[in-house]
Enzyme design. Structure first.
Site, PDB file in Angstrom:
ATOM      1  N   CYS A 106     129.398 116.539  33.378  1.00  0.00           N
ATOM      2  CA  CYS A 106     128.901 116.682  35.530  1.00  0.00           C
ATOM      3  C   CYS A 106     129.254 118.611  36.065  1.00  0.00           C
ATOM      4  O   CYS A 106     129.333 118.461  34.859  1.00  0.00           O
ATOM      5  CB  CYS A 106     129.540 115.545  35.899  1.00  0.00           C
ATOM      6  N   CYS A 109     132.701 119.412  34.993  1.00  0.00           N
ATOM      7  CA  CYS A 109     133.282 120.664  34.235  1.00  0.00           C
ATOM      8  C   CYS A 109     132.522 122.383  34.178  1.00  0.00           C
ATOM      9  O   CYS A 109     133.285 122.867  33.970  1.00  0.00           O
ATOM     10  CB  CYS A 109     132.316 119.966  33.175  1.00  0.00           C
ATOM     11  N   ASP A 512     110.994  93.196   7.861  1.00  0.00           N
ATOM     12  CA  ASP A 512     110.873  93.047   6.855  1.00  0.00           C
ATOM     13  C   ASP A 512     112.368  92.379   7.063  1.00  0.00           C
ATOM     14  O   ASP A 512     112.948  93.015   8.085  1.00  0.00           O
ATOM     15  CB  ASP A 512     111.001  94.842   6.273  1.00  0.00           C
ATOM     16  N   ASP A 688     112.123  99.606   6.424  1.00  0.00           N
ATOM     17  CA  ASP A 688     111.884 100.312   5.943  1.00  0.00           C
ATOM     18  C   ASP A 688     112.243 100.598   4.397  1.00  0.00           C
ATOM     19  O   ASP A 688     112.369 101.795   4.209  1.00  0.00           O
ATOM     20  CB  ASP A 688     113.706  99.995   6.121  1.00  0.00           C
ATOM     21  N   ASP A 692     107.275  98.870   2.279  1.00  0.00           N
ATOM     22  CA  ASP A 692     106.493  98.819   3.723  1.00  0.00           C
ATOM     23  C   ASP A 692     105.824  99.758   3.995  1.00  0.00           C
ATOM     24  O   ASP A 692     105.330  99.706   4.668  1.00  0.00           O
ATOM     25  CB  ASP A 692     107.612  98.992   4.342  1.00  0.00           C
TER      26      ASP A 692
END
Length: 793
Positions: A106, A109, A512, A688, A692
């Site tokens: 922020c 900081c 999957d 994955d 696939d």
């Protein structure tokens, strides 16, 4: 601040960083109240802040600070010229360097850093930017070493990292300064020109003395000239570039309008004509510069992810030797097989395997997961993740461009380099629109020349200004740039330019199973060997599965496994190869052992069984919530897996998927998706594994799990960088919002031109108001697009 009594009440989190408290937290008394801290480092930081009279930080902050930790930070290596070469530069009175930190959360900081470092001896100047995470530091090397202020930064919880080289930083700073200077000059010029122009407009009776009128016009000329030719140079340069490539775009129309208003005003000023339009020219430039700045901010939302990924790539690493000694080396010096020591709070320098029993890592940048993730001995750890709580040791397995961090950086850059089909269509429409508007402006000038010659040029200027297709040209690119930034924040990366558009139209999602709906943490539950010892069966299985990306391969890990040759993967069935001079198969019972497929993994020669393995795996924690969220979005869910029917049906029942298919080969999965597409459905495939890849390529939109096979990721439109499936409904929601906002922007651009253009042609809109209307239209679509940059809920 003083030590608090031991029986003070326990706070819900660390007073400094907000982290959960340990069983025996560190305690200090702050402003008369007992405060608990997660570690001595945070307590020491709070104490120093109070003693330095910077306690307003705690009152001003809107977010907690970063955890300081107790791992000692040694920044002595930063004092070496070879380390900061290309990053630090000589300036008057000392040297300057720009460092990065991921701890600024922020504006407070940045306020704290500016004042804390200014108190350090030898520090000449400090500039902290909470938005970019950059800290510009100027110091006197004859008074202090660079490591001293950097050590103070780290002790406050803002660990510094080397930023890009000075060349990149200087180019970024120069571009930003030029942009601010142009907007500032244009705003001053616009105010002055409008002020002088108002005096001329108010002379409705024509009683102003010619000398006074000419004086005001010449003053306005002097004010407007730098605005048109310096502040407006990006438009003039863009127009020249468009004409050189023989195409007409937005910059051509902008430059034509601006130059026509300016040059006509100069002519009228010289010959003492009735009207000048300097105010329209400078308003045009100023308002368009503001609109372009906002568009650049929208694009920066996406570019920030590349910047953040680059920031996560450390420059230095600690290498540990067999005798326990350590040395600090550049990351480029790490080699596969080295042991890297990562201190708490530091980024991991390379991909590797954890050597310690357990450690937690913050993976938000790579995966979008906001909470630290626990890793155990042997687990994969990725470059760019932040080590939390305690130091960790990893054995390096990938470095440099081969790390997952580098792969994600390339994916983000690739997505940003592509121009989606929608944006290309908008560019073509804008080009046709420019030609049409030039013709309309010419016809308007001829018509008014015949009707009322004195107003012909004024009305034509208004037509050119009000009809500029800025809103049309900005509507789609600004929305897509902001949307890609929103995707990156949740750990979803688009690898195809039209992925978002297709995702917004999805009606069905096909999952999957293994490694997608399950966590991929396969475990060996039972081994039954036939005419072979269990250990030998496991060794052979481990040899065949070595290097396999299938999640079930994780169940077979043997340190003394022999090497296999002639490996061949048969999609949906298993693996075949030579081990110790004999051909083996592992996979389904009918493929590997001539047995009936019973859902187990078999080892054999294709006809006779050698062993049977029962593999267990767990459903992902968020799979059920993800399915419920997708159902709530009106999507149909399907499950297509190569696993046994019993397991597939059980998982589908738990998650709430009605349509489940078992023992699906890659060809079966692709055919299943094709059938759904032939019914008019828009299908998304989530997977994955290596198997696939064909169906990922054949689906309307494909989503690959980032921890899966590289081939599957290359075939996918979107890559889920983390393990959390909850990103899927977030991405669908964002894609739909993007489509809605693009439609809103296009609708606004069309409605604006339909209403405003006839009014301008009829002479009802003065040029300055036309410029204001056009720029306001551009601001509307840009601000609307910026809503997409927020992190999706």
């Amino acid at each position: 601040m003083r030590a608090a009594p031991a029986d003070a009440g326990v706070a819900s989190g660390c007073w400094h960083c907000g982290e959960p408290l340990p069983g025996s937290p560190a305690r200090m008394e702050v402003d008369g109240a007992s405060r608990a801290f997660c570690c001595d480092g945070c307590a020491a930081a709070a104490q120093w802040i109070r003693e330095s009279n910077l306690g307003d930080y705690y009152r001003l902050r809107s977010e907690h600070a970063s955890r300081v930790g107790t791992e000692p930070a040694d920044f002595a290596i930063w004092d070496r010229d070879d380390v900061v070469a290309g990053h630090a530069r000589d300036v008057e009175g000392g040297r300057e360097i720009t460092v990065l930190t991921d701890g600024m959360r922020c504006a407070a900081c940045a306020w704290l850093i500016d004042r804390a470092l200014a108190k350090e001896p030898g520090v000449l100047d400090v500039g902290a930017n909470a938005v970019t995470g950059r800290i510009r530091l100027t110091w006197d090397p004859t008074t202090t070493a660079l490591s001293a202020p950097l050590r103070r930064l780290a002790l406050l919880g803002y660990r510094p990292y080397l930023a890009a080289g000075t060349r990149d930083e200087d180019a970024r700073r120069r571009a930003r300064n030029r942009s601010l200077l142009r907007i500032g000059l244009a705003s001053l010029g616009a105010m002055q020109a409008m002020m002088f122009g108002e005096a001329l407009y108010l002379d409705t009776s024509g009683t102003m003395a010619p000398a006074t009128r000419d004086f005001l016009r010449w003053i306005t000329f002097l004010v407007s000239t730098p605005v048109v030719f310096y502040a407006g140079w990006p438009f003039l340069e863009g127009a020249w570039r468009e004409l050189r490539h023989r195409r007409l775009g937005m910059d051509v129309l902008v430059s034509t309008s601006t130059l026509l208003a300016y040059l006509a005003s100069v002519v009228e000023t010289v010959r003492g004509g009735a009207h000048v339009w300097y105010d329209a020219a400078v308003m045009f430039v100023f308002l368009l510069l503001v609109a372009r700045t906002l568009e650049a901010h929208a694009r920066a939302a996406a570019n920030a992810q590349v910047d953040a990924l680059a920031r996560a790539r450390p420059v230095l690493a600690t290498r540990e030797f067999a005798d326990g000694t350590r040395e600090t080396v550049p990351v480029a010096a790490l080699r596969v097989g080295d042991i890297a020591h990562v201190a708490a709070g530091e980024p991991v320098p390379a991909d590797g395997r954890l050597l310690d029993a357990e450690a937690r890592f913050e993976e938000a940048l790579l995966t979008g997961e906001p909470h630290p993730v626990a890793r155990h001995e042997g687990d994969a750890v990725f470059a760019g993740t932040i080590c939390r709580d305690r130091p960790a040791r990893i054995r390096v397995i990938r470095t440099g461009a081969d790390t997952r961090l580098s792969e994600l950086t390339r994916l983000v850059e690739q997505a940003q380099a592509h121009r989606p089909r929608l944006a290309q269509v908008a560019d073509r429409i804008a080009g046709v629109f420019v030609i049409a508007m030039l013709l309309v402006a010419g016809a308007t000038f001829v018509a008014w020349q015949m009707h009322e010659p004195a107003r012909a040029l004024e009305v034509t200027l208004a037509v050119l200004a009000i009809s500029c297709p800025c809103a049309l040209s900005l509507s789609i690119p600004a929305a897509l740039a902001a949307a890609h930034g929103g995707l990156a924040k949740i750990g979803m990366l688009a690898t195809r330019p039209d992925a978002l558009d297709r995702l917004a139209r999805v009606t069905d999602v096909v999952f999957d199973k293994t490694g997608t709906l399950t966590d991929g943490g396969a475990r060996l539950e039972r081994v039954d060997a036939f005419d072979i010892h269990n250990d030998d069966a496991l060794r052979i299985a481990a040899a065949l599965e070595a290097g396999s990306t299938h999640p079930l391969a994780a169940a077979f890990t043997q340190g003394n496994a022999p090497s296999a040759t002639g490996i061949r993967v048969i999609g949906g069935l298993g693996i075949e190869g030579m081990v110790e001079g004999r051909r083996w198969r592992i996979g389904r019972g009918d493929f590997a052992a001539g047995r009936e497929d019973d859902g187990a993994v078999w080892l054999g020669d294709g006809e006779h069984p050698a062993a049977r393995f029962e593999i267990g795996e767990s459903m992902r924690e968020d799979a059920m919530d993800t399915a419920a969220a997708l159902h709530a979005q009106g999507l149909r869910l399907h499950l297509a897996s190569g696993d046994a029917a019993e397991r597939v049906a059980a998982l589908a029942s738990r998650i709430g998927i009605d349509d489940a298919r078992a023992r699906q080969t890659p060809e079966d999965k692709l055919a299943y998706v094709r059938r759904r597409q032939s019914e008019g459905r828009v299908v998304a495939m989530v997977g994955d594994g290596l198997n696939d890849a064909p169906v990922l390529a054949g689906a309307d939109v494909s989503i690959a799990i980032g921890t899966g096979a590289a081939l599957a990721q290359r075939a996918a439109d979107l890559v889920l960088a983390g393990r959390s499936l909850a990103r899927l409904p977030q991405a669908v929601s964002l894609a739909r919002r993007t489509r809605a906002i693009i439609r809103q922007n296009l609708g606004w651009a069309l409605a604006y031109n339909v209403l405003a253009l006839p009014a301008a042609v009829m002479g009802l809109v003065p040029p300055w108001l036309a410029a204001l209307g056009m720029s306001a239209s551009s601001l509307v679509v840009t601000l609307n697009a910026l809503r997409l940059a927020r992190r999706p809920e």
